[in-house]
Scaffold this motif. Sequence first.
Motif, PDB file in Angstrom:
ATOM      1  N   MET A 148      -9.454   1.801  -5.813  1.00  9.28           N
ATOM      2  CA  MET A 148      -8.007   1.958  -5.616  1.00  9.28           C
ATOM      3  C   MET A 148      -7.328   2.497  -6.856  1.00  9.28           C
ATOM      4  SD  MET A 148      -6.750  -1.082  -3.103  1.00  9.28           S
ATOM      5  CE  MET A 148      -5.356  -0.060  -2.633  1.00  9.28           C
ATOM      6  N   ARG A 167       0.831  -1.214   0.000  1.00  7.69           N
ATOM      7  CA  ARG A 167       0.000   0.000   0.000  1.00  7.69           C
ATOM      8  C   ARG A 167       0.860   1.256   0.000  1.00  7.69           C
ATOM      9  NH1 ARG A 167      -5.539  -0.360   0.951  1.00  7.69           N
ATOM     10  NH2 ARG A 167      -5.496   1.858   1.481  1.00  7.69           N
ATOM     11  N   GLN A 176       1.062   6.719 -10.139  1.00 10.84           N
ATOM     12  CA  GLN A 176       1.364   8.023 -10.741  1.00 10.84           C
ATOM     13  C   GLN A 176       2.352   7.904 -11.893  1.00 10.84           C
ATOM     14  OE1 GLN A 176       2.688  10.585  -7.575  1.00 10.84           O
ATOM     15  NE2 GLN A 176       0.622  10.874  -6.744  1.00 10.84           N
ATOM     16  N   PRO A 234      -6.886   5.227  -9.876  1.00 12.65           N
ATOM     17  CA  PRO A 234      -7.273   6.636 -10.046  1.00 12.65           C
ATOM     18  C   PRO A 234      -8.333   6.788 -11.147  1.00 12.65           C
ATOM     19  CG  PRO A 234      -5.110   6.216 -11.007  1.00 12.65           C
ATOM     20  CD  PRO A 234      -5.509   4.967 -10.283  1.00 12.65           C
ATOM     21  N   PRO A 260       0.689   3.977  -4.496  1.00 16.60           N
ATOM     22  CA  PRO A 260       0.325   5.302  -5.028  1.00 16.60           C
ATOM     23  C   PRO A 260       1.367   5.898  -5.963  1.00 16.60           C
ATOM     24  CG  PRO A 260      -0.169   5.175  -2.686  1.00 16.60           C
ATOM     25  CD  PRO A 260       0.619   3.949  -3.019  1.00 16.60           C
ATOM     26  N   SER A 261       2.649   5.763  -5.597  1.00 19.24           N
ATOM     27  CA  SER A 261       3.687   6.336  -6.459  1.00 19.24           C
ATOM     28  C   SER A 261       3.768   5.590  -7.787  1.00 19.24           C
ATOM     29  CB  SER A 261       5.043   6.304  -5.752  1.00 19.24           C
ATOM     30  OG  SER A 261       5.450   4.968  -5.491  1.00 19.24           O
TER      31      SER A 261
END
Length: 490
Positions: free
Chosen positions: A488, A462, A470, A490, A466-467
């Motif tokens: 989860m 987790r 991106q 985007p 996120p990175s």
Amino acid sequence: MDRTYEVTLQADLPGNATEVDPLQPRVPAPGMVLRDRFVLQRMLGAGGMSKVFLALDRELEDSNPYVAIKVLGDTFKDHPQALTSLRREVNNSRQLNHPNIVGVYHFDRDGDIVFMVMEFMRGEPLDEFLRKYPEGLPWDRAWHIIRSCGEALAYMHDHGVVHSDFKPGNVFLTENNEVKVLDLGIARTLDEAMATRNTTRFDGDTPLALTPQYASCEMFEGQSPDRRDDIYALGCVAYLLLTGRHPFDGARAIDARSNGLEAERPPGLRQGQWQVLLQSLAHRRRERVANAREFLAGFGPATSSRNATPWIAVSALLFATGIAAASWQAYQDSPEQRFIDELLVQYRDTGNPSVDGKQVALWLEQGAQNITMANTAFASDEFDRGGYFLHGSTSSAKWVYDLVLRQAPDEASKRAAAGGLLQLASAYEEPAQRLDELQRSREALDFACRGVAINAHNPVLREVLPSLLQKVSNPGAIAGCKALPEGMLP
């Protein structure tokens, strides 16, 4: 480096053929250059249909520019069915991406020379290796080879291909202790009808040069190909590995059947293992083990977990994950325990009463072994290989743990499988982080997504997710991310 080439045959491309004097055919030899690209270095071996050369690929600029070139032999190169066989080997092999199947890249022609480009391996064929062990191999070494071959055949069968000439000469042992199945030149798709077979003659559109000692009765009778033909050959090879002898002293299956020959039980095999081996050697197809995975499951090594109660297996799993008895109370209140409890609720009403404890223990053992092998592969940056053991086949860790959750009739076994999935999610941490360091973001994201899809609360995954999201455009198109929990992406 991309070693995937277009499959072409220069004879099919008018105007591209190298001009060759038909009265002076070229003989492949060291120093010859094929297609202005492949420089033959030395001959590695020769068989009835072909010669194999080590070659330098001028277009490969990495640290390993070498490939193996299989050149069709003089006796067969003008035979249309021989060309069909070589073309079939390329087409079959290119669709089979498995660590225990040799890589085949290219099929081409330069003048009167027809050739195939393959993965170059250092090592020796199994038949040559076994000459050093006339009494057979110790169990651990034999099982490594048997299991690797069985996994390769199972993968082929999953993709609709029967090898049809599995034997020690078509198994290669590399210097890195890898096992590779090769020579799919006479392999057949399962739904392809077969003409009458002959051991040395090409007949009609069915090029066949089956090996008598490893061919099933049905192959001699010209019946359609079947997975169980390969099972017979696998049983013969397994017997040879353990004893140094062919189960019927080299007799053809049809002769062994006619003469009532029976294989002797190799020393050291449990009764269950012997029964599986006997079934694989049955002279009637319907009596054989149904598939390679069933063979491996029944023939695999004995461990204490097979005879242990499911709760003992759970306890062993907990200790393997570093949860000591003194920490048991804390574990009961942990996110890990909540993860397991949620799965138990989800699969509470599933189960198959006919599945016994030994079979469940085999599945749990398979999952744990696959995670161990994946971690070993990841340590060497072999990410595709590691991913195969975690999720890439119908015997992967993910597959067997899900199977236990669906099939096991008791809660303790399901709890063990849930603990295995907890381990499995953690196994994705290292490759996700390492691939991110290597700036291979799409692959890193695929691994991270697969782990989070199993355990949405894994803290390491987790943190990196996120990175990675991106860094990657269109993450929803990545296979592993399609199974992410809702919201989860985007």
